[in-house]
Design an enzyme around this catalytic site. Structure first.
Site, short mmCIF file in Angstrom:
data_model
loop_
_atom_site.label_atom_id
_atom_site.label_comp_id
_atom_site.label_asym_id
_atom_site.label_seq_id
_atom_site.Cartn_x
_atom_site.Cartn_y
_atom_site.Cartn_z
N LYS A 202 0.84 -1.21 0.00
CA LYS A 202 0.00 0.00 0.00
C LYS A 202 0.87 1.26 0.00
O LYS A 202 0.67 2.19 -0.79
CB LYS A 202 -0.91 0.00 1.24
CG LYS A 202 -1.63 1.30 1.48
CD LYS A 202 -2.61 1.63 0.37
CE LYS A 202 -3.17 3.03 0.54
NZ LYS A 202 -4.04 3.42 -0.59
N CYS A 256 -2.64 11.17 1.84
CA CYS A 256 -2.09 9.88 1.44
C CYS A 256 -0.75 10.03 0.75
O CYS A 256 0.29 9.70 1.28
CB CYS A 256 -3.10 9.17 0.54
SG CYS A 256 -4.75 9.23 1.21
N1 SAJ Z 1 -1.21 15.44 -8.36
C1 SAJ Z 1 -0.38 16.17 -9.21
N2 SAJ Z 1 -0.13 15.69 -10.46
C2 SAJ Z 1 -0.67 14.51 -10.90
C3 SAJ Z 1 -1.50 13.77 -10.00
C4 SAJ Z 1 -1.75 14.25 -8.74
O1 SAJ Z 1 0.12 17.24 -8.86
O2 SAJ Z 1 -0.45 14.15 -12.05
C5 SAJ Z 1 -1.47 15.94 -7.00
C6 SAJ Z 1 -2.94 16.20 -6.73
O3 SAJ Z 1 -3.31 17.50 -7.15
C7 SAJ Z 1 -3.02 16.05 -5.21
C8 SAJ Z 1 -1.98 14.97 -4.93
O4 SAJ Z 1 -1.11 14.93 -6.07
O5 SAJ Z 1 -2.63 17.25 -4.57
C9 SAJ Z 1 -2.57 13.57 -4.67
O6 SAJ Z 1 -3.71 13.41 -5.49
P1 SAJ Z 1 -3.98 11.99 -6.23
O7 SAJ Z 1 -5.23 12.11 -6.99
O8 SAJ Z 1 -2.74 11.59 -6.94
O9 SAJ Z 1 -4.12 10.91 -5.05
P2 SAJ Z 1 -5.10 10.82 -3.77
O10 SAJ Z 1 -4.27 11.20 -2.58
O11 SAJ Z 1 -6.39 11.55 -3.99
O12 SAJ Z 1 -5.36 9.27 -3.76
C10 SAJ Z 1 -4.24 8.41 -3.68
C11 SAJ Z 1 -4.42 7.29 -4.70
N3 SAJ Z 1 -3.22 6.49 -4.79
C12 SAJ Z 1 -2.69 6.25 -6.02
O13 SAJ Z 1 -3.16 6.73 -7.04
C13 SAJ Z 1 -1.47 5.38 -6.05
C14 SAJ Z 1 -5.58 6.41 -4.26
O14 SAJ Z 1 -5.67 5.28 -5.11
C15 SAJ Z 1 -5.37 5.93 -2.83
O15 SAJ Z 1 -6.43 5.10 -2.38
C16 SAJ Z 1 -5.26 7.14 -1.93
O16 SAJ Z 1 -4.13 7.91 -2.35
C17 SAJ Z 1 -5.09 6.67 -0.51
O17 SAJ Z 1 -6.09 6.78 0.25
O18 SAJ Z 1 -4.04 6.14 -0.19
#
Ligand code: SAJ
Length: 409
Positions: A202, A256
């Site tokens: 995870k 996360c």
């Molecule tokens: N972000 C970027 N660029 C990107 C993608 C995301 O700057 O290309 C930023 C987002 O704006 C945000 C942060 O990263 O601030 C995280 O957002 P996210 O959508 O990447 O992830 P979370 O935190 O909403 O959800 C993640 C997910 N993990 C993965 O994709 C590996 C989700 O599947 C998990 O269940 C979740 O963490 C968790 O609860 O662990």
């Protein structure tokens, strides 16, 4: 099979509703009396696509919500696992407290599933000792399982149904039992493995994403230094069949991706080097945005920060969660390094007052503004960038298209 879901937050509530909607007898438990009262009044406690519909079905099926723990065959614990920013170690106290309260009421042979994301080794270091200290035999009096979730805020209900899942169990037969419960709704592959592997997997998944976001952010800095278009470079590079560069942004927020990599940095110092470097890059982005904004203000002759607005408080688009948001990080930086934040702040997804200068209508937000820093690409803006009018825009999410007044990272 009766299931008591402990912790009705962003993960526990959708999970409880999904199980109940698929004919599992579910009691939802949370220590927050106001939250439980809201649920018992038939209202969900946060915005999430499809959650209201799922709630209605779960209610029809007879889900109940309470502040107490009840006798059940299986417990799903989904409580916070904060980390200490100094020691970079997990704070397992909420999980240990929930385990203790469960042991007070659970029948012999009950299955205790920890869904909360935990740093590798947490079950061995904190959960097992809590059970053994009660004089209970693990594998007989109680069975331990770690079943982390992967659902992404903004698409939780859909992903609960379709994501693959991991079940870590001491006893493979217990793992198969838990798998059958999750299979009541989960259409993805459900891997049964051991607990340590489930814990590490995870954290590794989220760390992988953090590193890839850091690569995109570092690329944005490199391209900016030579006035190149990072978005065009990523768009074309991603045409390669095995290249998938993520999007640069103003930083990494949420509870996360911005947290889990620190577990590995804290537990494997000297080894988690790329992981630490990526965290530093992502945490440097709010200040990079501030520097970029100052340069634009000078170029455009915008003298006062009071003429600049910050659009977006949540950690990402179309969610109402502000935890660890890049905007909060940027405002903290302004308070540390500047005379505080003199900018107005507006987020259509955030109704409660969180920061000074926050306003609650676009009209009030745009009044007297000459520049807007877009920190979150909410759909309302992505679908119609003209809602910002003709102000100068620093579009850190690349959602406002192009124009003489539009600047990018
Ligand atoms: N972000 C970027 N660029 C990107 C993608 C995301 O700057 O290309 C930023 C987002 O704006 C945000 C942060 O990263 O601030 C995280 O957002 P996210 O959508 O990447 O992830 P979370 O935190 O909403 O959800 C993640 C997910 N993990 C993965 O994709 C590996 C989700 O599947 C998990 O269940 C979740 O963490 C968790 O609860 O662990």
């Amino acid at each position: 099979m009766k299931v008591n879901v402990i912790g009705l937050g962003y993960i526990g509530l959708p999970t409880a509703l999904m199980l109940a909607s698929h004919d599992v007898k579910v009691i939802g438990t949370d220590c927050n009396e106001e939250l439980v009262a809201t649920l018992n009044a038939g209202k969900t406690t946060f915005n999430e696509n499809g959650l209201d519909g799922l709630f209605a079905v779960a209610q029809e099926k007879g889900i109940t919500f309470t502040t107490g723990y009840e006798a059940a065959d299986m417990y799903i614990i989904s409580v916070p696992t904060p980390y200490d920013k100094d020691s970079k170690k997990i704070d397992p106290s909420y999980v240990v407290a929930a385990v203790g309260a469960t042991l007070d009421v659970c029948p012999e042979g009950a299955i205790l599933v920890i869904e909360s994301t935990v740093s590798p080794g947490t079950m061995d270091k904190f959960v097992r000792p809590a059970v053994v200290a009660r004089g209970l035999e693990i594998g007989k009096d109680i069975h331990l399982v770690h079943a982390p979730e992967r659902i992404i805020p903004g698409n939780m209900v859909n992903e609960l149904l379709h994501n693959n899942r991991t079940i870590g169990a001491d006893d493979p037969a217990i793992g198969e039992t838990v798998k059958s419960i999750y299979a009541s709704f989960c259409k993805g592959d459900i891997e049964v493995t051991d607990i340590c592997t489930a814990e590490m997997t995870k954290v590794v998944e989220n760390t992988f994403r953090d590193i890839n976001i850091a690569f995109a952010n570092e690329l944005a800095k490199i391209c900016r230094s030579d006035e190149m278009d990072v978005y065009e470079i990523i768009r074309i590079a991603n045409k390669h069949p095995r290249v998938s560069i993520l999007s640069p942004g103003p930083g990494v927020g949420g509870h996360c991706i911005s947290v889990d990599p620190w577990f590995l940095v804290g537990d494997y110092p000297g080894l988690a080097n790329i992981i630490l470097a990526a965290r530093k890059i992502n945490d440097s982005m709010p200040d990079f945005v501030l520097e970029r904004a100052h340069g634009i203000m000078e170029e455009r002759g915008i003298g006062s920060p009071s003429k600049v607005g910050i659009y977006g408080l949540t950690y990402k688009e179309d969610v109402d969660d502000v935890r660890e948001s890049p905007t909060l990080q940027m405002i903290e930086s302004m308070e540390r390094h500047l005379a505080g934040n003199a900018c107005k702040v507006y987020d259509p997804w955030v109704e409660r007052d969180i920061v000074p200068g926050q306003v609650h209508t676009m009209e009030e937000f745009l009044k007297d503004l000459e520049m807007v820093i877009v920190m979150v690409g909410h759909s309302e803006l992505k679908d119609d960038p003209s809602i910002l009018g003709d102000v100068v825009v620093l579009d850190t999410r690349n959602v406002c298209g192009t124009g003489d007044n539009i600047y990018k990272l």
